[in-house]
Design a protein around this motif. Structure first.
Motif, PDB file in Angstrom:
ATOM      1  N   ARG A   1      38.122  44.308  40.624  1.00 37.71           N
ATOM      2  CA  ARG A   1      37.756  43.586  39.446  1.00 37.71           C
ATOM      3  C   ARG A   1      38.638  42.220  39.412  1.00 37.71           C
ATOM      4  O   ARG A   1      38.296  41.310  38.773  1.00 37.71           O
TER       5      ARG A   1
ATOM      6  N   VAL B   1      45.304  60.794  42.133  1.00 32.11           N
ATOM      7  CA  VAL B   1      43.963  60.126  41.999  1.00 32.11           C
ATOM      8  C   VAL B   1      43.798  59.215  40.759  1.00 32.11           C
ATOM      9  O   VAL B   1      42.874  58.274  41.157  1.00 32.11           O
ATOM     10  N   GLY B   2      44.127  59.434  39.612  1.00 38.58           N
ATOM     11  CA  GLY B   2      44.047  58.427  38.580  1.00 38.58           C
ATOM     12  C   GLY B   2      44.942  56.852  38.905  1.00 38.58           C
ATOM     13  O   GLY B   2      44.410  56.020  38.744  1.00 38.58           O
ATOM     14  N   THR B   3      46.067  57.304  39.523  1.00 39.02           N
ATOM     15  CA  THR B   3      46.990  55.957  39.836  1.00 39.02           C
ATOM     16  C   THR B   3      45.995  55.303  40.945  1.00 39.02           C
ATOM     17  O   THR B   3      45.970  54.145  40.739  1.00 39.02           O
ATOM     18  N   VAL B   4      45.575  55.798  42.051  1.00 41.28           N
ATOM     19  CA  VAL B   4      44.778  55.081  43.115  1.00 41.28           C
ATOM     20  C   VAL B   4      43.556  54.553  42.372  1.00 41.28           C
ATOM     21  O   VAL B   4      43.055  53.434  42.900  1.00 41.28           O
ATOM     22  N   GLY B   5      42.828  55.367  41.675  1.00 40.93           N
ATOM     23  CA  GLY B   5      41.582  54.696  41.251  1.00 40.93           C
ATOM     24  C   GLY B   5      41.946  53.664  40.234  1.00 40.93           C
ATOM     25  O   GLY B   5      41.053  52.563  40.199  1.00 40.93           O
ATOM     26  N   TYR B   6      42.631  53.506  39.507  1.00 36.89           N
ATOM     27  CA  TYR B   6      43.380  52.391  38.635  1.00 36.89           C
ATOM     28  C   TYR B   6      43.665  51.226  39.351  1.00 36.89           C
ATOM     29  O   TYR B   6      42.920  50.004  39.226  1.00 36.89           O
ATOM     30  N   HIS B   7      44.229  51.315  40.430  1.00 36.39           N
ATOM     31  CA  HIS B   7      44.705  50.269  41.552  1.00 36.39           C
ATOM     32  C   HIS B   7      43.569  49.720  42.018  1.00 36.39           C
ATOM     33  O   HIS B   7      43.620  48.723  42.306  1.00 36.39           O
ATOM     34  N   LEU B   8      42.843  50.642  42.390  1.00 33.78           N
ATOM     35  CA  LEU B   8      41.591  50.387  43.159  1.00 33.78           C
ATOM     36  C   LEU B   8      40.701  49.470  42.556  1.00 33.78           C
ATOM     37  O   LEU B   8      40.200  48.442  42.775  1.00 33.78           O
ATOM     38  N   GLU B   9      40.458  49.831  41.031  1.00 31.33           N
ATOM     39  CA  GLU B   9      39.535  49.181  40.223  1.00 31.33           C
ATOM     40  C   GLU B   9      40.109  47.746  39.836  1.00 31.33           C
ATOM     41  O   GLU B   9      39.434  46.679  39.881  1.00 31.33           O
ATOM     42  N   TRP B  10      41.573  47.857  39.756  1.00 34.11           N
ATOM     43  CA  TRP B  10      42.242  46.609  39.392  1.00 34.11           C
ATOM     44  C   TRP B  10      42.040  45.730  40.535  1.00 34.11           C
ATOM     45  O   TRP B  10      41.769  44.410  40.623  1.00 34.11           O
TER      46      TRP B  10
END
Length: 91
Positions: free
Chosen positions: A36, A24-33
């Protein structure tokens, strides 16, 4: 049957939740990247001491650094009770 399942879930919870949290953290990080854009480095700001040094250098830039006040003149600005206690009075 449910008590056995809940006991197994309670026992192995750290082994299950860590990989889920990692995904979940990895997907959220890449989605935010992706939303933005690429992360830009923050502008490096000068520290207070560097700003003070720059300001003092600017002040010294236009003045003659060979002309300094005498140490005798500087003593006149100190309180009389401290420095002139054991000196004879000036005439």
């Amino acid at each position: 049957m449910w008590p056995v399942i809940w006991t197994a879930v309670r026992t192995y919870a750290p082994y299950v939740t860590f990989p889920v949290a990692l995904v979940v953290g990895t997907v959220g990080y890449h989605l935010e990247w992706f939303i933005r854009g690429s992360p830009s480095l923050p502008k490096e700001e000068k520290s207070i001491s560097e700003l003070r040094e720059d300001r003092r250098l600017e002040e010294l830039n236009g003045s003659d650094v060979t002309q300094v006040r005498s140490l005798k003149d500087k003593l006149e600005f100190a309180p009389r009770a401290v420095l002139n206690r054991n000196r004879p009075e000036k005439s």
